[in-house]
Enzyme design. Structure first.
Site, PDB file in Angstrom:
ATOM      1  CD  GLU A 259      40.697  52.775  33.971  1.00  9.15           C
ATOM      2  OE1 GLU A 259      41.322  51.708  34.070  1.00  9.15           O
ATOM      3  OE2 GLU A 259      39.503  52.838  33.623  1.00  9.15           O
ATOM      4  NE  ARG A 263      43.212  49.968  32.918  1.00 11.58           N
ATOM      5  CZ  ARG A 263      42.700  49.813  31.704  1.00 11.58           C
ATOM      6  NH1 ARG A 263      43.387  49.252  30.764  1.00 11.58           N
ATOM      7  NH2 ARG A 263      41.491  50.260  31.420  1.00 11.58           N
ATOM      8  CG  ASP A 390      31.541  48.919  37.506  1.00  9.74           C
ATOM      9  OD1 ASP A 390      32.008  49.892  38.107  1.00  9.74           O
ATOM     10  OD2 ASP A 390      31.892  48.606  36.343  1.00  9.74           O
ATOM     11  CD  GLU A 524      33.421  43.789  32.555  1.00  2.00           C
ATOM     12  OE1 GLU A 524      33.252  43.489  31.358  1.00  2.00           O
ATOM     13  OE2 GLU A 524      34.267  44.631  32.936  1.00  2.00           O
ATOM     14  CB  THR A 610      37.721  46.042  39.919  1.00  2.64           C
ATOM     15  OG1 THR A 610      36.638  45.943  38.993  1.00  2.64           O
ATOM     16  CG2 THR A 610      38.522  47.310  39.679  1.00  2.64           C
TER      17      THR A 610
HETATM   18  C1  DMJ Z   1      38.437  46.857  33.751  1.00  3.96           C
HETATM   19  O1  DMJ Z   1      39.407  47.822  33.658  1.00  3.96           O
HETATM   20  C2  DMJ Z   1      37.935  46.692  35.137  1.00  3.96           C
HETATM   21  O2  DMJ Z   1      37.302  45.465  35.251  1.00  3.96           O
HETATM   22  C3  DMJ Z   1      37.008  47.770  35.570  1.00  3.96           C
HETATM   23  O3  DMJ Z   1      36.472  47.543  36.839  1.00  3.96           O
HETATM   24  C4  DMJ Z   1      35.879  47.904  34.610  1.00  3.96           C
HETATM   25  N1  DMJ Z   1      36.267  47.891  33.243  1.00  3.96           N
HETATM   26  C5  DMJ Z   1      37.368  47.172  32.747  1.00  3.96           C
HETATM   27  C6  DMJ Z   1      37.063  45.959  31.920  1.00  3.96           C
HETATM   28  O4  DMJ Z   1      35.898  45.940  31.252  1.00  3.96           O
END
Ligand code: DMJ
Length: 630
Positions: A259, A263, A390, A524, A610
């Site tokens: 995270e 982020r 994922d 998503e 992501t």
């Molecule tokens: C986000 O923090 C990112 O996309 C992560 O890869 C998966 N989950 C959340 C959003 O749903």
């Protein structure tokens, strides 16, 4: 001596000089010395004298650094970029090549307070001058921002049509609506929770959560690039000022490596690449360094939790396995940390992860979700393209693209993994919906998580570089999966999708229990709409995206920000009292891009991490020597 003959001159010292004359002589001498040293800096670069007196030049970033990342000999210095035509700055955009000019700056981002000397210094360093602010010590590496910008193939903000002439006024209005939503989300956060990690819109306060080890301001960092690309200039300046003045790294909690990486590091890196502001580069590198102890495991596979407390092990001991999506989603950011710092350690860490994953035996070519960082073995055989798995797959195809299509290892791993997923996980429901199931040691759970809905976009993105005979197939597969995810929205009362949906007992694309029926502002599905729109220009994706905008407005907008909802099948859903930071980083950004021209953050120049933070594609060497020819 000459002075002895001057009438009235009385020697005052054994050297025959009086005090004023001594002073004049010393002044003359020091002037001479200064002049000589100054001249050294004006000598041509090859001058021997200069080499003798001055330290060797710091290594230039770009080709050389990324070549080393990929384990290759550095490319020749001064090699011209393959596409040297500089991208023209978009209207209102800060032109980095003229950053020193006050006239050009006027058209740039508006400041919320008078420009102080500290800000000026920061902006100047954004171009070339090594950092020297407190806390910057040790990062003397020079990144040539102007050279980087000149290699982009499109202006960052696109070549926008004259908006007054724009025929598609509906699209323009839709884009403006999304911008208004972002402004509202930001202003609500600023008003009630500035500096906290996220906003709680119902209680009108902020909360920190337990994922960030004491770091604050996740929403600020996650919002920077979205504010920038929507040209919310005043809001961007507010966010930047907070990073400069209040984003402190001296924290000592336990944080999620993943995270913090996606982020904070992702957000800071993007903010730097978009603006050239040194503060973002320095903080990204400093924070990246704080993550390094997580890799001190027997295999180099990091544990999911890192302790920021100095002197500790670095990785928290609880739990025995690391999660594929977590340790597999560091590659993009860590290569850029090396690119911007000159420090190879970041790239080495993720190269090692790749090596472990490449070597390990995979059941049927599939990658299970859990791996022991101690033994380097899979812990159990649960495979998912949704949560836990994922973004590992996402980072393979994006590593290939970000490398300027030279990272063959990533490319091969991606297409091999996709083949295995298709063979063992892909299904079509009796009602004709294509979905990716989850696999437990050979047994399928016929469900798809909201998180897995990113895969439509990923498969679309990767379709162009697949083998010729597979390209059309992947395009179609991407469209079918995206359609299924749309169905999960369309079949709810709110037109927002549940956290997970099933294909069994005659039910299709719906959640089967309340505990899976919530929607927490996730991106998503709209992420896939954006990629599919860019690939096909089929208007259906904009229509579907607009349905989401309307649903968000109707069910998630509250007086003080946006909130997730607890049941998408209720027309009067309760709110969960959270405005997730990824709503500003991802959901609103992808919606805005969906209603914009394709060259706004062109996919030729950028890959999105992501968390939807754009990171630049390496254009510094199209010959394949840089960025991972394995
Ligand atoms: C986000 O923090 C990112 O996309 C992560 O890869 C998966 N989950 C959340 C959003 O749903």
């Amino acid at each position: 001596m000459l002075m002895r003959k001057v009438p009235g001159f009385v020697p005052a010292s054994p050297w025959g000089l009086r005090l004023p004359q001594k002073f004049l002589f010393l002044l003359f001498l020091s002037g001479l010395v200064t002049l000589c040293f100054g001249a050294l800096f004006l000598l041509p670069h090859s001058s021997r004298l200069k080499r003798l007196f001055l330290a060797p030049r710091t290594q230039q970033p770009g080709l050389e650094v990324v070549a080393e990342i990929a384990g290759h000999a550095p490319a020749r210095e001064q090699e011209p970029p393959p596409n040297p035509a500089p991208a023209a700055p978009a209207p209102g955009e800060d032109d980095p090549s003229s950053r020193a000019s006050p006239r050009r700056r006027k058209g740039g981002l508006r400041r919320t307070r008078p420009t102080g000397p500290r800000e000026e210094a920061t902006a100047a360093r954004g171009n070339s001058i090594p950092a020297s602010r407190p806390g910057d010590e040790g990062i003397s590496f020079h990144f040539d921002f102007n050279a980087f910008r000149s290699r982009l193939r499109h202006p960052v903000l696109g070549t926008r049509a004259d908006e007054s002439q724009e025929p598609q006024s509906r699209v323009r209005a839709q884009r403006e609506k999304v911008k208004e939503m972002m402004q509202f989300a930001w202003q609500s956060y600023k008003r009630y929770a500035m500096g906290k990690n996220e906003l709680r819109p119902l209680t009108k306060d902020g909360y920190e959560g337990n994922m960030f080890g004491g770091l604050s301001g996740a929403t600020v960092i996650d919002s920077l690039d979205t504010l920038y690309l929507m040209e919310l200039k005043e809001e961007f300046q507010e966010a930047k000022a907070w990073v400069e003045e209040s984003f402190h790294l001296n924290v000592s909690g336990e944080a999620s490596l993943f995270e913090v990486n996606i982020r904070y590091i992702g957000g800071l890196l993007s903010a730097f690449y978009l603006t050239g502001e040194e503060v973002f580069r320095i903080k990204a590198i400093r924070l990246g360094e704080k993550l390094l102890p997580a890799f001190n495991t027997p295999t180099g596979i990091p544990k999911g939790v890192v302790s920021f407390k100095s002197g500790s092990w670095g990785w928290a001991t609880a739990g025995s396995s690391s999660i594929l999506a977590e340790f597999g989603s560091l590659h993009l950011e860590f290569l850029h940390l090396t690119e911007l710092s000159g420090n190879q350690v970041f790239a080495e860490k993720v190269r090692n992860i790749r090596k472990v994953l490449r070597k390990i035996e995979k059941p049927f070519g599939l990658y299970p979700n859990f791996l022991s960082p101690v033994s380097g073995n899979w812990v159990q055989h649960h495979v998912s393209v949704g949560g836990l798995g994922d973004s590992f797959y996402e980072y393979l195809i994006k590593s290939w693209l970000m490398s300027g299509k030279t990272d063959m290892e990533a490319k091969n791993m991606y297409y091999e993994a996709l083949e295995a997923i298709e063979t063992y996980l892909l299904n079509v429901s009796p009602g004709g919906l294509t979905y990716i199931a989850e696999w437990r040691g050979g047994i399928l759970d016929h469900k798809m998580g909201h998180l897995a809905c990113f895969s439509g976009g990923m498969i679309a993105l990767g379709a162009e570089d697949a083998k010729e005979e597979k390209r059309a197939h992947y395009r179609e597969l991407a469209a079918q999966i995206t359609k299924t995810c749309h169905e999960s929205y369309a079949r709810s009362d709110t037109k927002l999708g549940p956290e997970a949906f099933w294909f069994n007992s005659g039910r299709e694309a719906v959640a089967t229990q309340l505990s899976e029926s919530y929607y927490i502002l996730r991106p998503e599905v709209v992420e896939s709409y954006m990629y599919l729109w860019r690939q096909t220009h089929n208007p259906i994706y904009r229509e579907w995206g607009w349905e989401v905008v309307l649903a968000l407005e109707k069910y998630c907008r509250t007086e003080a920000g946006f909130s997730g909802i607890q049941d998408v099948y209720s027309s009067t859903p309760s709110h969960d009292n959270k405005q997730q930071s990824f709503f500003l980083a991802e959901t609103l950004k992808y919606l805005y891009l969906l209603f914009s021209e394709d060259d706004l953050l062109s996919l030729e120049d950028w890959v999105f991490n992501t968390e939807a933070h754009p990171l630049p594609v390496n254009h510094s060497d199209s010959s394949g020597r840089a960025w991972g020819r394995h």
